[in-house]
Design a protein around this motif. Structure first.
Motif, PDB file in Angstrom:
ATOM      1  N   GLY A  11      30.515  39.506  35.893  1.00 17.71           N
ATOM      2  CA  GLY A  11      31.411  40.012  34.868  1.00 17.71           C
ATOM      3  C   GLY A  11      32.830  39.540  35.081  1.00 17.71           C
ATOM      4  N   LEU A  12      33.615  39.623  34.024  1.00 24.01           N
ATOM      5  CA  LEU A  12      35.025  39.243  34.035  1.00 24.01           C
ATOM      6  C   LEU A  12      35.802  40.344  33.339  1.00 24.01           C
ATOM      7  CD1 LEU A  12      37.314  37.067  34.376  1.00 24.01           C
ATOM      8  CD2 LEU A  12      36.642  36.242  32.100  1.00 24.01           C
ATOM      9  N   TRP A  13      36.876  40.828  33.981  1.00 22.88           N
ATOM     10  CA  TRP A  13      37.760  41.824  33.395  1.00 22.88           C
ATOM     11  C   TRP A  13      39.145  41.202  33.302  1.00 22.88           C
ATOM     12  CZ3 TRP A  13      33.506  42.806  36.092  1.00 22.88           C
ATOM     13  CH2 TRP A  13      32.683  43.842  35.665  1.00 22.88           C
ATOM     14  N   SER A  14      39.848  41.455  32.186  1.00 26.39           N
ATOM     15  CA  SER A  14      41.119  40.792  31.935  1.00 26.39           C
ATOM     16  C   SER A  14      42.114  41.715  31.251  1.00 26.39           C
ATOM     17  CB  SER A  14      40.868  39.567  31.038  1.00 26.39           C
ATOM     18  OG  SER A  14      42.075  38.955  30.649  1.00 26.39           O
ATOM     19  N   LYS A  15      43.394  41.489  31.544  1.00 26.53           N
ATOM     20  CA  LYS A  15      44.475  42.154  30.824  1.00 26.53           C
ATOM     21  C   LYS A  15      44.618  41.571  29.421  1.00 26.53           C
ATOM     22  CE  LYS A  15      47.498  42.861  34.818  1.00 26.53           C
ATOM     23  NZ  LYS A  15      48.817  42.534  35.382  1.00 26.53           N
ATOM     24  N   TYR A  16      44.164  40.327  29.257  1.00 24.59           N
ATOM     25  CA  TYR A  16      44.370  39.591  28.018  1.00 24.59           C
ATOM     26  C   TYR A  16      43.063  39.456  27.248  1.00 24.59           C
ATOM     27  CZ  TYR A  16      48.506  38.529  30.739  1.00 24.59           C
ATOM     28  OH  TYR A  16      49.629  38.651  31.505  1.00 24.59           O
ATOM     29  N   PRO A  17      43.158  39.282  25.934  1.00 25.85           N
ATOM     30  CA  PRO A  17      41.939  39.169  25.119  1.00 25.85           C
ATOM     31  C   PRO A  17      41.042  38.010  25.554  1.00 25.85           C
ATOM     32  CG  PRO A  17      43.875  39.482  23.726  1.00 25.85           C
ATOM     33  CD  PRO A  17      44.380  39.249  25.122  1.00 25.85           C
ATOM     34  N   LEU A  18      39.738  38.226  25.392  1.00 28.43           N
ATOM     35  CA  LEU A  18      38.724  37.221  25.716  1.00 28.43           C
ATOM     36  C   LEU A  18      38.025  36.784  24.437  1.00 28.43           C
ATOM     37  CD1 LEU A  18      37.074  38.990  28.800  1.00 28.43           C
ATOM     38  CD2 LEU A  18      38.820  37.189  28.832  1.00 28.43           C
ATOM     39  N   VAL A  39      28.788  33.172  33.665  1.00 31.29           N
ATOM     40  CA  VAL A  39      29.403  33.535  32.387  1.00 31.29           C
ATOM     41  C   VAL A  39      30.710  32.759  32.235  1.00 31.29           C
ATOM     42  CG1 VAL A  39      30.711  35.547  33.250  1.00 31.29           C
ATOM     43  CG2 VAL A  39      29.983  35.473  30.872  1.00 31.29           C
ATOM     44  N   ARG A  40      31.058  32.474  30.985  1.00 31.77           N
ATOM     45  CA  ARG A  40      32.294  31.779  30.655  1.00 31.77           C
ATOM     46  C   ARG A  40      32.952  32.503  29.491  1.00 31.77           C
ATOM     47  NH1 ARG A  40      34.265  29.274  25.974  1.00 31.77           N
ATOM     48  NH2 ARG A  40      35.502  27.442  26.409  1.00 31.77           N
ATOM     49  N   ALA A  41      34.265  32.610  29.554  1.00 29.50           N
ATOM     50  CA  ALA A  41      35.042  33.170  28.450  1.00 29.50           C
ATOM     51  C   ALA A  41      36.404  32.491  28.440  1.00 29.50           C
ATOM     52  CB  ALA A  41      35.209  34.682  28.606  1.00 29.50           C
ATOM     53  N   VAL A  42      37.029  32.472  27.286  1.00 25.21           N
ATOM     54  CA  VAL A  42      38.383  31.946  27.180  1.00 25.21           C
ATOM     55  C   VAL A  42      39.347  33.129  27.200  1.00 25.21           C
ATOM     56  CG1 VAL A  42      40.030  30.681  25.736  1.00 25.21           C
ATOM     57  CG2 VAL A  42      37.646  29.906  25.925  1.00 25.21           C
ATOM     58  N   VAL A  43      40.303  33.066  28.109  1.00 25.39           N
ATOM     59  CA  VAL A  43      41.333  34.092  28.237  1.00 25.39           C
ATOM     60  C   VAL A  43      42.524  33.652  27.404  1.00 25.39           C
ATOM     61  CG1 VAL A  43      42.824  35.360  29.832  1.00 25.39           C
ATOM     62  CG2 VAL A  43      40.548  34.588  30.593  1.00 25.39           C
ATOM     63  N   ASP A  44      42.941  34.497  26.450  1.00 27.57           N
ATOM     64  CA  ASP A  44      44.106  34.221  25.604  1.00 27.57           C
ATOM     65  C   ASP A  44      45.330  34.759  26.337  1.00 27.57           C
ATOM     66  OD1 ASP A  44      45.900  33.730  23.558  1.00 27.57           O
ATOM     67  OD2 ASP A  44      45.225  35.420  22.342  1.00 27.57           O
ATOM     68  N   SER A  45      45.828  33.970  27.296  1.00 27.28           N
ATOM     69  CA  SER A  45      46.946  34.421  28.135  1.00 27.28           C
ATOM     70  C   SER A  45      48.280  34.033  27.504  1.00 27.28           C
ATOM     71  CB  SER A  45      46.832  33.808  29.537  1.00 27.28           C
ATOM     72  OG  SER A  45      47.419  32.531  29.575  1.00 27.28           O
ATOM     73  N   TYR A  47      50.296  32.226  28.748  1.00 30.89           N
ATOM     74  CA  TYR A  47      50.554  30.867  29.221  1.00 30.89           C
ATOM     75  C   TYR A  47      49.625  29.854  28.558  1.00 30.89           C
ATOM     76  CZ  TYR A  47      52.633  33.950  32.605  1.00 30.89           C
ATOM     77  OH  TYR A  47      53.355  34.964  33.186  1.00 30.89           O
ATOM     78  N   GLY A  48      48.843  30.298  27.588  1.00 29.70           N
ATOM     79  CA  GLY A  48      47.890  29.434  26.916  1.00 29.70           C
ATOM     80  C   GLY A  48      46.469  29.815  27.261  1.00 29.70           C
ATOM     81  N   ASP A  49      45.542  29.136  26.636  1.00 29.12           N
ATOM     82  CA  ASP A  49      44.125  29.429  26.863  1.00 29.12           C
ATOM     83  C   ASP A  49      43.689  28.992  28.259  1.00 29.12           C
ATOM     84  OD1 ASP A  49      43.857  30.478  24.347  1.00 29.12           O
ATOM     85  OD2 ASP A  49      42.842  28.721  23.500  1.00 29.12           O
ATOM     86  N   ILE A  50      42.841  29.815  28.862  1.00 30.69           N
ATOM     87  CA  ILE A  50      42.253  29.531  30.174  1.00 30.69           C
ATOM     88  C   ILE A  50      40.754  29.762  30.056  1.00 30.69           C
ATOM     89  CG2 ILE A  50      42.139  30.205  32.608  1.00 30.69           C
ATOM     90  CD1 ILE A  50      45.025  31.399  32.159  1.00 30.69           C
ATOM     91  N   ALA A  51      39.974  28.755  30.402  1.00 30.19           N
ATOM     92  CA  ALA A  51      38.526  28.938  30.458  1.00 30.19           C
ATOM     93  C   ALA A  51      38.205  29.544  31.818  1.00 30.19           C
ATOM     94  CB  ALA A  51      37.802  27.613  30.277  1.00 30.19           C
ATOM     95  N   ALA A  52      37.684  30.753  31.800  1.00 28.18           N
ATOM     96  CA  ALA A  52      37.340  31.457  33.044  1.00 28.18           C
ATOM     97  C   ALA A  52      35.828  31.440  33.219  1.00 28.18           C
ATOM     98  CB  ALA A  52      37.851  32.895  32.994  1.00 28.18           C
ATOM     99  N   ASP A  89      41.692  22.785  28.816  1.00 31.41           N
ATOM    100  CA  ASP A  89      42.285  22.079  29.960  1.00 31.41           C
ATOM    101  C   ASP A  89      42.308  22.908  31.236  1.00 31.41           C
ATOM    102  OD1 ASP A  89      42.727  19.743  28.552  1.00 31.41           O
ATOM    103  OD2 ASP A  89      44.762  20.304  27.965  1.00 31.41           O
ATOM    104  N   THR A  90      42.770  24.145  31.125  1.00 28.90           N
ATOM    105  CA  THR A  90      42.911  24.980  32.314  1.00 28.90           C
ATOM    106  C   THR A  90      41.634  25.768  32.541  1.00 28.90           C
ATOM    107  OG1 THR A  90      45.290  25.170  31.920  1.00 28.90           O
ATOM    108  CG2 THR A  90      44.300  26.767  33.423  1.00 28.90           C
ATOM    109  N   VAL A  91      41.103  25.657  33.750  1.00 28.41           N
ATOM    110  CA  VAL A  91      39.854  26.322  34.127  1.00 28.41           C
ATOM    111  C   VAL A  91      40.074  27.077  35.423  1.00 28.41           C
ATOM    112  CG1 VAL A  91      37.457  25.974  34.856  1.00 28.41           C
ATOM    113  CG2 VAL A  91      38.416  24.546  33.047  1.00 28.41           C
ATOM    114  N   ILE A  92      39.565  28.297  35.474  1.00 25.56           N
ATOM    115  CA  ILE A  92      39.538  29.056  36.732  1.00 25.56           C
ATOM    116  C   ILE A  92      38.091  29.467  36.971  1.00 25.56           C
ATOM    117  CG2 ILE A  92      40.309  31.116  37.971  1.00 25.56           C
ATOM    118  CD1 ILE A  92      42.909  30.985  36.362  1.00 25.56           C
ATOM    119  N   LEU A  93      37.599  29.176  38.172  1.00 24.57           N
ATOM    120  CA  LEU A  93      36.260  29.567  38.596  1.00 24.57           C
ATOM    121  C   LEU A  93      36.388  30.632  39.659  1.00 24.57           C
ATOM    122  CD1 LEU A  93      33.160  29.339  39.011  1.00 24.57           C
ATOM    123  CD2 LEU A  93      33.642  27.406  40.555  1.00 24.57           C
TER     124      LEU A  93
END
Length: 166
Positions: A11-18, A39-45, A47-52, A89-93
């Protein structure tokens, strides 16, 4: 955290929308259907989109012939291909990768992603941590420091990392 996605055992928990939440097929051959650990989701941070990506790779096992890591390595290869094909472009694993970053079985990931620059963060086993098999890696971002957090009752210690975007 108000935004979250859980698929299978990760699972992934975020302060920002997924958005764009989906399973990532990292199931190596020979494992029964229904096994889901990616699992993969895009974080709408701000600082821009991040693929988590969040993943739990198969464990390295001890057998009659010694250590066996084929399933973990096959899963790492599948995950590496998914990250290579990622359009954001930005990915966090994040995840239990069941290996240290120096382990050649994780090369499909470490060859594509930055690893922590500082910190030991030995996370396993929680009762007497001897290895860091729980990782944070990134593309188009820097993982500057990684550390463990207090025990939670899991057989792993949780890890926290400072990630600098851009």
């Amino acid at each position: 955290y108000p935004h979250h996605v859980v698929r299978g055992t990760v699972g992934l928990w975020s302060k920002y929308p997924l958005s764009g939440e989906r399973l990532v097929d990292i199931k190596p051959p020979g494992i029964a259907e229904g096994w889901s650990r990616g699992v993969r989701a895009v974080v709408d941070s701000p600082y821009g989109d991040i693929a988590a990506y969040v993943a739990h790779l198969p464990s390295v096992r001890v057998g009659a012939g010694g250590l066996t890591s084929e399933r973990r390595d096959e899963s790492a290869e599948l995950l590496g291909r998914a990250i290579a094909a990622e359009s954001v472009d930005t990915v966090i694993l994040l995840g239990d990768l069941n290996g240290a970053v120096e382990d050649r079985g994780l090369a499909p990931l470490t060859s594509r992603l930055n690893v922590a620059e500082r910190g030991f963060a030995f996370s396993f086993p929680a009762s007497l941590p001897l290895a860091r098999i729980d990782q944070v890696m990134a593309r188009s971002a820097t993982v500057g420091h990684i550390r463990t957090l207090p025990a939670t009752g899991s057989d792993h210690l949780p890890v926290a990392a400072r990630v600098t975007l851009g």
